[in-house]
Design an enzyme around this catalytic site. Structure first.
Site: not given
Length: 236
Positions: A45, A93
Site C-alpha cells: 500500500h 500487503d
C-alpha cells in the site's frame, strides 16, 4: 510510532525511509527494510500509486544530514499480485523495491535477517516496531527514528471477537494492543522480533484501527514475513 522512545542513531541499520517526490523535494511516506544490497522490502500500500521514489539508508533524523545516509533511486517496484488496494484486510500487503545501486554495508547500513519460511511467533514474543510515523493519532511525523516495545499477539487472541476478529488473517502478525503502536508513516517498516538472541524482521507494518493508532485490543497488524519468503526468493 505512538509511545516508545527515540532510537539510538543507526541502531536498526536495516530500517530505511521510503520517500516520494513532490515538486523538487522528497517527503517521507513509509518505512522499509534492506534485505539485500539492492533490494528493499516494504508494504504494497506504500507503493501502489505511480510516483517517483527514493530510499534513504543509514537515516536517523529526517531533516538533518548526519553523514551516514545513502540515497538510492528505485529501479522497479514488485507488488504482490494478490494485493487489492481496496481491501487491506485481504492481506498480501508486501512489495519489493529493486534499487538502482547496491548499498554499501557498514555500521549504519546492514541487511535485515528474515525468519525461516512459515515460522510462527509464540504469544508475547519480544518485538520492537521502528519508524518515523506519527507519534499520536492525527499527530505529526517524528523527525527522529522511534522504537516501541510491541510484544507479539498470537493469531487465536488477535482474531478473537473484541480484538480484530476476522479482519486478521493467518498471513498476518499482530503485536501490541496497549499504549504503544504503529501509526501513519510507519507502514512498510519492520517488526523486529528477538528469536534466540538475534533480531529478525517478522513483520511489515500494514494497518492500525480507524478508531486510533493505539486503540485498546486493536494491536498493530503486520504482513507476516515468513509467509512470503518463497515469493520474495522468486523475485530476487
Amino acid at each position: 510510532v505512538v509511545g516508545g522512545r527515540v532510537a539510538q542513531p543507526n541502531s536498526w541499520p536495516w530500517q530505511i525511509s521510503l520517500q516520494y517526490k513532490s515538486g523538487s523535494s522528497y517527503y517521507h511516506t513509509c518505512g522499509g527494510s534492506l534485505i539485500r544490497q539492492g533490494w528493499v522490502m516494504t508494504a504494497a500500500h506504500c507503493v501502489d500509486s505511480a510516483r517517483t521514489w527514493r530510499v534513504v539508508l543509514g537515516e536517523h533524523n529526517l531533516n538533518t544530514n548526519e553523514g551516514k545516509e545513502q540515497i538510492m533511486t528505485v529501479n522497479s517496484v514488485f507488488i504482490h499480485s494478490g494485493w487489492n488496494s481496496d481491501d487491506v484486510a485481504g492481506g498480501y500487503d508486501i512489495a519489493l523495491l529493486r534499487l538502482n545501486t547496491q548499498a554499501s554495508l557498514n555500521s549504519a547500513v546492514q541487511l535485515a535477517a528474515l525468519p525461516p519460511s512459515n515460522q510462527i511467533l509464540p504469544n508475547n514474543n519480544p518485538c520492537y516496531i521502528t519508524g518515523w510515523g506519527k507519534t499520536s493519532t492525527g499527530g505529526p511525523l517524528s523527525d527522529s527514528l522511534k522504537q516501541a516495545w510491541l510484544p507479539s499477539v498470537d493469531h487465536a487472541t488477535c482474531s478473537s471477537s473484541g480484538w480484530w476478529g476476522s479482519t486478521v488473517k493467518t498471513t498476518m502478525v499482530c503485536a501490541g494492543g496497549g499504549a504503544n503502536s504503529g501509526c501513519n508513516g510507519d507502514s512498510g517498516g519492520p517488526l523486529n522480533c528477538q528469536v534466540n538472541g538475534s533480531y529478525y524482521v517478522h513483520g511489515v507494518t500494514s494497518f492500525v484501527s480507524s478508531s486510533g493508532c493505539n486503540a485498546s485490543k486493536k494491536p498493530t497488524v503486520f504482513t507476516r514475513v515468513s509467509a512470503y519468503i518463497s515469493w520474495m526468493n522468486g523475485i530476487m
